[in-house]
Enzyme design. Sequence first.
Site, PDB file in Angstrom:
ATOM      1  CD  GLU A   1      -3.035  -1.239   2.139  1.00  0.00           C
ATOM      2  OE1 GLU A   1      -2.944  -0.465   3.101  1.00  0.00           O
ATOM      3  OE2 GLU A   1      -3.855  -2.164   2.082  1.00  0.00           O
TER       4      GLU A   1
ATOM      5  CD  GLU B   1      -4.662  -5.885   3.128  1.00  0.00           C
ATOM      6  OE1 GLU B   1      -3.432  -5.820   2.927  1.00  0.00           O
ATOM      7  OE2 GLU B   1      -5.243  -5.205   3.986  1.00  0.00           O
TER       8      GLU B   1
ATOM      9  NE  ARG C   1     -12.482   0.528  -0.706  1.00  0.00           N
ATOM     10  CZ  ARG C   1     -11.872   0.916   0.416  1.00  0.00           C
ATOM     11  NH1 ARG C   1     -12.506   0.887   1.561  1.00  0.00           N
ATOM     12  NH2 ARG C   1     -10.625   1.333   0.391  1.00  0.00           N
TER      13      ARG C   1
END
Length: 677
Positions: A178, A254, A376
């Site tokens: 990330e 991920e 999400r």
Amino acid sequence: MAYRIHVFFLISVSFFLVSCFSQTYYLNDTEGQVFDGIGGLSGGGATTRLLVNYAEPYRSQILDYLFKPNFGASLHILKVEIGGDAQTTDGTEPSHMHYEDDENYFRGYEWWLMKEAKKRNPNITLIGLPWAFPAWVGRGKQWPYEFPDITATYVVKWILGAKQFHHLNIDYVGIWNERTFDSKYIKLLRYNLDKSGLESVRIIANDNLWEPISQSLLLDPELSNAVDVIGAHYPGTTTVMEALKTRKTLWSSEDYSTFNDDVGGGCWARILNQNYVNGFMTATICWNLVASYYEALPFGRDGLMTAAQPWSGNYVVESPIWMTAHTSQFTKPGWTYLKTVGHLANGGSYVALTDGKGNLTVIIETMTHNHSLCIRPPLPPYSVTSQNATFQLEGPFSSIKELQVWGSRFNFRTAKPTLFQRQSPLKLKKGKFTISLSEDEVYTVTTLTTGQKGKHPDPPASSPFPKHYTDDFNVREAAFSEAPNFADQTGVFEYYTNQTDSGLHTFTLRQVLTERPITWAADADQTISVIGDYTWHDLNVECDVFMERVKTGGVFIAARVDKGGQTIRSARGVFFWVFADGTYKVTNDLAGQSVLAEGPSGTRAGAWHTLSLSVNGQLASGKLNGYTLWTSAVVLTPKNGWVAIGTRSFELAQFDNFAVKAGGQESLLSKPYVTIV
Ligand SMILES: *[C@@H]1O[C@H](CO)[C@@H](O)[C@H](O)[C@H]1NC(C)=O
Ligand SMILES: *[C@@H]1O[C@H](CO)[C@@H](O)[C@H](O)[C@H]1NC(C)=O
Ligand SMILES: *[C@@H]1O[C@H](CO)[C@@H](O)[C@H](O)[C@H]1NC(C)=O
Ligand SMILES: *[C@@H]1O[C@H](CO)[C@@H](O)[C@H](O)[C@H]1NC(C)=O
Ligand SMILES: *[C@@H]1O[C@H](CO)[C@@H](O)[C@H](O)[C@H]1NC(C)=O
Ligand SMILES: *[C@@H]1O[C@H](CO)[C@@H](O)[C@H](O)[C@H]1NC(C)=O
């Protein structure tokens, strides 16, 4: 009793052959992308910390639920953190090279975990990915690409170490979790892998968003040659046009990161189907593999199952395990998705996969808007209504006469879900079957007869962390470098044996970092390892301490530590420090700014001192070597938290004879005290 009612309910409503109101979905054998599997992620960071200290048989049982084929989650992929000595969400994981001249492939627990996974499934795919790096890799810069050849060598050594010391073949390696990538570094990594005989190790880039990596791959053919997979995080089931244009394999490397109750389970079920339906992703990896860290740390219980009580042996096989089983037990990496996948007319989705030898597995999910609590949110339409779905098998599949059926249903009104129940096989006529779907259900319909809802005897009951706890660090499990239940939040605390010329051994716990690593999160400027029960308030904690840094050294013991993980810098509590310059301090914070008491102590480096700290209500007091050093420090907040040990800076220091007694005021130890020299 409840169990039987649910089974009956499912079977009674689910299947019939002829239907009046039904949408038809055609499945033929035109193949789409190759399926790469479903995985779990241990790391990012220290998410498996507490699992390692479970007693047998519970530890093996937990591993069975995760990895054993046709038992539970039956994972196809295990991804682990390449420890970088720094805080990476729920703790630090040790590097194989703390210092430039140091190499040790027996630290932490990821090696052990990979071997346990391989024991159960020799075909499991292994992935390594760094989050942080030891300081020396950046030569003083907080940047791993300043000297890309050093970083590449460091990562390749981890892969070679896996092979040499553990007979583990790492299949894929990532770049920097990330964070930004560097094209030159990726090419150098490829070059170094090839040069080291690791041509078969494939590169995933770059465990972040779809861009800018996709655009970079399109513009730079050499970079494109180096990269095998685009791995995106938390893609929300979608991808972008540029990523598709690269023609690379696309993964959700991920995903999930959701509390593992039934909402979490439903969220995971939808992700597993729709990552392919909407985003053509052929592998999905769950953060995290198993919630084996103190629940009060960030993202508590965001794992496929929960195993955070080594002291009791209790663990919970949560719904995401069974949502995984719906796909993982009836497919394998190397199977192919069919082109005929999609959304259902009244909400939900279906995917179909084949082994290319006549086997067919169809997974259908109808998760509702209630699962928008996932990290999400789903794509519209959020609403799902009851529907009849007819599947017409075509081509070679049209001759299939019978399909096995496995069903799950979440029911938010009755709270108790039905998970992964085998149902009566479906008899097909002319390759056709109809299935009646309600909201929040998952079905697997398959030619395979191998599925199994694995079950071990119930584990022991849950219980809180023991109120009386001691560790003299003398009894050690050979496979592990860290003491049970200590959860390092900055720094690395390892077993240490001081073997003197006279043959005398002392066994201690030692903080081993001497420089701030290339961090991934905001590590503290101090080192700290927490332990115990977050709800503890009144207690005594005692520990022998040994500073190794002359003059500027400092160590502490603490109670009511209120924070860990990425917010460790702002942790508060009651911190009792002694320093090598002969002083002590009591502070309300880890940063050492909020001073409650201070004065001379006579402490120095190179000698053992015994610290004890008592906190009762709003008052704290401290002893040094058995004598009261300070009393009546007023502590208004925090009201509760972990116990901790640590150091003033990144410096060597040792700890021994740790003891905590919660909920009482008695003096802890009856051993002779070391006198102040
Ligand atoms: C591993 O893969 C090989 C080759 O595909 C296969 O024969 C074997 O059955 C697999 N083993 C397991 C445990 O899945
Ligand atoms: C199979 O399904 C695909 C996708 O729906 C379709 O494009 C194709 O024409 C079908 N093939 C046959 C032989 O029906
Ligand atoms: C399906 O898979 C099983 C188990 O791997 C295998 O024995 C069988 O040959 C395959 N094909 C069909 C049509 O069942
Ligand atoms: C599904 O089919 C059954 C049997 O034909 C019918 O009774 C039912 O109303 C249908 N359900 C829906 C949602 O169309
Ligand atoms: C979905 O969640 C909302 C809010 O949590 C709740 O009010 C509602 O009853 C839930 N829906 C169902 C079908 O249980
Ligand atoms: C090891 O033990 C010796 C003898 O007690 C002591 O002098 C030395 O400081 C110790 N070293 C470390 C690193 O603990």
